[in-house]
Design a protein around this motif. Structure first.
Motif, PDB file in Angstrom:
ATOM      1  N   GLY A  20       2.557  23.312  -9.809  1.00 27.81           N
ATOM      2  CA  GLY A  20       1.638  24.392 -10.114  1.00 27.81           C
ATOM      3  C   GLY A  20       1.269  24.508 -11.579  1.00 27.81           C
ATOM      4  O   GLY A  20       0.782  25.547 -12.007  1.00 27.81           O
ATOM      5  N   ALA A  21       1.522  23.476 -12.375  1.00 27.24           N
ATOM      6  CA  ALA A  21       1.291  23.579 -13.815  1.00 27.24           C
ATOM      7  C   ALA A  21       0.062  22.802 -14.265  1.00 27.24           C
ATOM      8  O   ALA A  21      -0.243  22.776 -15.445  1.00 27.24           O
ATOM      9  CB  ALA A  21       2.521  23.079 -14.568  1.00 27.24           C
ATOM     10  N   GLY A  22      -0.635  22.183 -13.316  1.00 21.33           N
ATOM     11  CA  GLY A  22      -1.780  21.376 -13.688  1.00 21.33           C
ATOM     12  C   GLY A  22      -3.041  22.190 -13.896  1.00 21.33           C
ATOM     13  O   GLY A  22      -3.263  23.209 -13.243  1.00 21.33           O
ATOM     14  N   ASP A  23      -3.870  21.725 -14.823  1.00 20.95           N
ATOM     15  CA  ASP A  23      -5.159  22.357 -15.119  1.00 20.95           C
ATOM     16  C   ASP A  23      -6.268  21.429 -14.620  1.00 20.95           C
ATOM     17  O   ASP A  23      -6.516  20.381 -15.215  1.00 20.95           O
ATOM     18  CB  ASP A  23      -5.292  22.577 -16.628  1.00 20.95           C
ATOM     19  CG  ASP A  23      -6.623  23.192 -17.019  1.00 20.95           C
ATOM     20  OD1 ASP A  23      -7.513  23.329 -16.154  1.00 20.95           O
ATOM     21  OD2 ASP A  23      -6.782  23.538 -18.206  1.00 20.95           O
ATOM     22  N   PRO A  24      -6.942  21.784 -13.519  1.00 23.94           N
ATOM     23  CA  PRO A  24      -7.966  20.905 -12.942  1.00 23.94           C
ATOM     24  C   PRO A  24      -9.085  20.546 -13.913  1.00 23.94           C
ATOM     25  O   PRO A  24      -9.556  19.408 -13.909  1.00 23.94           O
ATOM     26  CB  PRO A  24      -8.505  21.724 -11.759  1.00 23.94           C
ATOM     27  CG  PRO A  24      -7.411  22.677 -11.421  1.00 23.94           C
ATOM     28  CD  PRO A  24      -6.743  23.004 -12.721  1.00 23.94           C
ATOM     29  N   ASN A  30      -9.909  13.423 -17.814  1.00 19.15           N
ATOM     30  CA  ASN A  30      -9.189  12.152 -17.766  1.00 19.15           C
ATOM     31  C   ASN A  30      -9.463  11.365 -16.487  1.00 19.15           C
ATOM     32  O   ASN A  30      -9.008  10.222 -16.353  1.00 19.15           O
ATOM     33  CB  ASN A  30      -7.679  12.395 -17.879  1.00 19.15           C
ATOM     34  CG  ASN A  30      -7.239  12.663 -19.307  1.00 19.15           C
ATOM     35  OD1 ASN A  30      -7.748  12.062 -20.246  1.00 19.15           O
ATOM     36  ND2 ASN A  30      -6.280  13.570 -19.471  1.00 19.15           N
ATOM     37  N   ALA A  31     -10.194  11.968 -15.555  1.00 25.05           N
ATOM     38  CA  ALA A  31     -10.415  11.339 -14.252  1.00 25.05           C
ATOM     39  C   ALA A  31     -11.549  10.326 -14.256  1.00 25.05           C
ATOM     40  O   ALA A  31     -11.721   9.588 -13.286  1.00 25.05           O
ATOM     41  CB  ALA A  31     -10.679  12.409 -13.201  1.00 25.05           C
ATOM     42  N   THR A  32     -12.291  10.258 -15.350  1.00 28.10           N
ATOM     43  CA  THR A  32     -13.450   9.363 -15.414  1.00 28.10           C
ATOM     44  C   THR A  32     -13.063   7.916 -15.151  1.00 28.10           C
ATOM     45  O   THR A  32     -13.726   7.207 -14.386  1.00 28.10           O
ATOM     46  CB  THR A  32     -14.150   9.466 -16.779  1.00 28.10           C
ATOM     47  OG1 THR A  32     -14.441  10.832 -17.047  1.00 28.10           O
ATOM     48  CG2 THR A  32     -15.425   8.654 -16.794  1.00 28.10           C
ATOM     49  N   TYR A  50      -7.810   0.811  -1.329  1.00 26.08           N
ATOM     50  CA  TYR A  50      -7.507   1.776  -2.386  1.00 26.08           C
ATOM     51  C   TYR A  50      -7.447   3.164  -1.746  1.00 26.08           C
ATOM     52  O   TYR A  50      -8.231   3.477  -0.853  1.00 26.08           O
ATOM     53  CB  TYR A  50      -8.582   1.771  -3.476  1.00 26.08           C
ATOM     54  CG  TYR A  50      -8.663   0.515  -4.300  1.00 26.08           C
ATOM     55  CD1 TYR A  50      -7.625  -0.416  -4.313  1.00 26.08           C
ATOM     56  CD2 TYR A  50      -9.785   0.252  -5.077  1.00 26.08           C
ATOM     57  CE1 TYR A  50      -7.705  -1.564  -5.081  1.00 26.08           C
ATOM     58  CE2 TYR A  50      -9.877  -0.902  -5.849  1.00 26.08           C
ATOM     59  CZ  TYR A  50      -8.836  -1.814  -5.842  1.00 26.08           C
ATOM     60  OH  TYR A  50      -8.930  -2.956  -6.602  1.00 26.08           O
ATOM     61  N   PRO A  51      -6.551   4.035  -2.207  1.00 25.18           N
ATOM     62  CA  PRO A  51      -6.419   5.342  -1.567  1.00 25.18           C
ATOM     63  C   PRO A  51      -7.488   6.339  -1.981  1.00 25.18           C
ATOM     64  O   PRO A  51      -8.010   6.297  -3.093  1.00 25.18           O
ATOM     65  CB  PRO A  51      -5.044   5.812  -2.049  1.00 25.18           C
ATOM     66  CG  PRO A  51      -4.905   5.181  -3.402  1.00 25.18           C
ATOM     67  CD  PRO A  51      -5.548   3.827  -3.274  1.00 25.18           C
ATOM     68  N   LYS A  52      -7.797   7.239  -1.053  1.00 24.27           N
ATOM     69  CA  LYS A  52      -8.516   8.448  -1.419  1.00 24.27           C
ATOM     70  C   LYS A  52      -7.492   9.361  -2.082  1.00 24.27           C
ATOM     71  O   LYS A  52      -6.392   9.556  -1.575  1.00 24.27           O
ATOM     72  CB  LYS A  52      -9.090   9.127  -0.181  1.00 24.27           C
ATOM     73  CG  LYS A  52     -10.148   8.310   0.550  1.00 24.27           C
ATOM     74  CD  LYS A  52     -10.631   9.051   1.790  1.00 24.27           C
ATOM     75  CE  LYS A  52     -11.609   8.201   2.584  1.00 24.27           C
ATOM     76  NZ  LYS A  52     -12.059   8.891   3.818  1.00 24.27           N
ATOM     77  N   LEU A  53      -7.836   9.910  -3.226  1.00 27.58           N
ATOM     78  CA  LEU A  53      -6.937  10.800  -3.962  1.00 27.58           C
ATOM     79  C   LEU A  53      -7.271  12.263  -3.729  1.00 27.58           C
ATOM     80  O   LEU A  53      -6.441  13.136  -3.995  1.00 27.58           O
ATOM     81  CB  LEU A  53      -7.019  10.503  -5.464  1.00 27.58           C
ATOM     82  CG  LEU A  53      -6.729   9.065  -5.901  1.00 27.58           C
ATOM     83  CD1 LEU A  53      -6.873   8.942  -7.413  1.00 27.58           C
ATOM     84  CD2 LEU A  53      -5.347   8.620  -5.455  1.00 27.58           C
ATOM     85  N   LEU A  93      -4.322  15.755 -13.919  1.00 26.59           N
ATOM     86  CA  LEU A  93      -5.016  14.837 -13.018  1.00 26.59           C
ATOM     87  C   LEU A  93      -4.718  15.176 -11.565  1.00 26.59           C
ATOM     88  O   LEU A  93      -5.621  15.214 -10.722  1.00 26.59           O
ATOM     89  CB  LEU A  93      -4.591  13.390 -13.302  1.00 26.59           C
ATOM     90  CG  LEU A  93      -5.325  12.612 -14.370  1.00 26.59           C
ATOM     91  CD1 LEU A  93      -4.671  11.250 -14.563  1.00 26.59           C
ATOM     92  CD2 LEU A  93      -6.797  12.441 -14.004  1.00 26.59           C
ATOM     93  N   ALA A  94      -3.440  15.394 -11.270  1.00 25.91           N
ATOM     94  CA  ALA A  94      -3.038  15.718  -9.899  1.00 25.91           C
ATOM     95  C   ALA A  94      -3.712  17.006  -9.429  1.00 25.91           C
ATOM     96  O   ALA A  94      -4.176  17.093  -8.282  1.00 25.91           O
ATOM     97  CB  ALA A  94      -1.521  15.844  -9.818  1.00 25.91           C
ATOM     98  N   ALA A  95      -3.768  18.001 -10.315  1.00 21.83           N
ATOM     99  CA  ALA A  95      -4.405  19.273  -9.963  1.00 21.83           C
ATOM    100  C   ALA A  95      -5.901  19.082  -9.703  1.00 21.83           C
ATOM    101  O   ALA A  95      -6.465  19.665  -8.764  1.00 21.83           O
ATOM    102  CB  ALA A  95      -4.185  20.291 -11.074  1.00 21.83           C
ATOM    103  N   TYR A  96      -6.543  18.259 -10.533  1.00 19.66           N
ATOM    104  CA  TYR A  96      -7.976  18.021 -10.362  1.00 19.66           C
ATOM    105  C   TYR A  96      -8.267  17.332  -9.028  1.00 19.66           C
ATOM    106  O   TYR A  96      -9.114  17.795  -8.250  1.00 19.66           O
ATOM    107  CB  TYR A  96      -8.512  17.162 -11.513  1.00 19.66           C
ATOM    108  CG  TYR A  96      -9.894  16.616 -11.243  1.00 19.66           C
ATOM    109  CD1 TYR A  96     -11.008  17.460 -11.265  1.00 19.66           C
ATOM    110  CD2 TYR A  96     -10.081  15.270 -10.938  1.00 19.66           C
ATOM    111  CE1 TYR A  96     -12.278  16.968 -10.980  1.00 19.66           C
ATOM    112  CE2 TYR A  96     -11.342  14.772 -10.663  1.00 19.66           C
ATOM    113  CZ  TYR A  96     -12.439  15.622 -10.685  1.00 19.66           C
ATOM    114  OH  TYR A  96     -13.694  15.145 -10.394  1.00 19.66           O
TER     115      TYR A  96
END
Length: 202
Positions: A20-24, A30-32, A50-53, A93-96
């Motif tokens: 719960g600490a991620g900022d989308p 960084n997701a580019t 390749y996976p869908k994230l 990244l995970a939150a986004y």
């Protein structure tokens, strides 16, 4: 063995809490670089292996990013891509990606019955628990326990991961051990059937 698996699952459910600490918004910046392989928002990978994230689960994604960065999980295509990212960057990244929509595929009609039987009921003869027990009946995963969403995931990617577990190529602790135990009991046809089923599950 069923009691062992159930005990491990219950232990993780009780002991694991959401990061719960991620900022989308920070993660989006960084997701580019990720879009080159996983598509915009992680929803449309350029190859089905390749996976869908998108929407897979924040805790799960964060843990996998950590394993990949540390080298515990070897993915040649991602070598060096995470080296300059901090732990907070990985959480962002995970939150986004977790906030993005997962597009649903379509299962092969010829494999639906076999895939559904394994996903919902497992195999008593092979001592394989139902996939739904950890990943939920609709394949939405279990965020507090860190079990990923499978609904909509590419079938080819799911097969690849099941094979990696079976071959000992993917092993990152007790969570992986659950999947290793299951995958070693699955035939290639069973892997294909259940992977196809979850690609269209919703």
């Amino acid at each position: 063995m069923k009691k062992l698996i159930a005990g491990v699952v219950l232990g993780f459910c009780l002991a694991t809490t959401a990061h719960g600490a991620g900022d989308p918004e920070a993660g989006k910046a960084n997701a580019t670089v990720c879009a080159g392989c996983h598509g915009q928002g992680g929803a449309q990978p350029i190859q089905p292996v390749y996976p869908k994230l998108s929407g897979v689960g924040e805790d799960y994604l964060f843990d996998q990013l950590r394993h990949i960065k540390s080298g515990d999980r070897q993915i040649p295509e991602m070598t060096g891509l995470l080296d300059n990212l901090s732990e907070q960057d990985l959480e962002d990244l995970a939150a986004y990606f977790n906030q993005q929509q997962m597009p649903i595929g379509q299962a092969n009609p010829e494999l639906v019955d076999a895939g559904e039987a394994l996903y919902r009921g497992g195999s008593l003869a092979k001592n394989i628990p139902a996939c739904a027990a950890c990943h939920s009946p609709q394949g939405m995963g279990n965020e507090p326990a860190g079990f990923p969403r499978l609904s909509g995931q590419h079938a080819d990617y799911v097969v690849k991961q099941l094979q990696a577990y079976r071959n000992g190529e993917r092993s990152t602790g007790a969570m992986s051990q659950i999947m290793i135990d299951i995958a070693t009991k699955l035939s290639d046809d069973e892997m294909e059937a259940v992977a196809s089923y979850v690609s269209g599950l919703h």
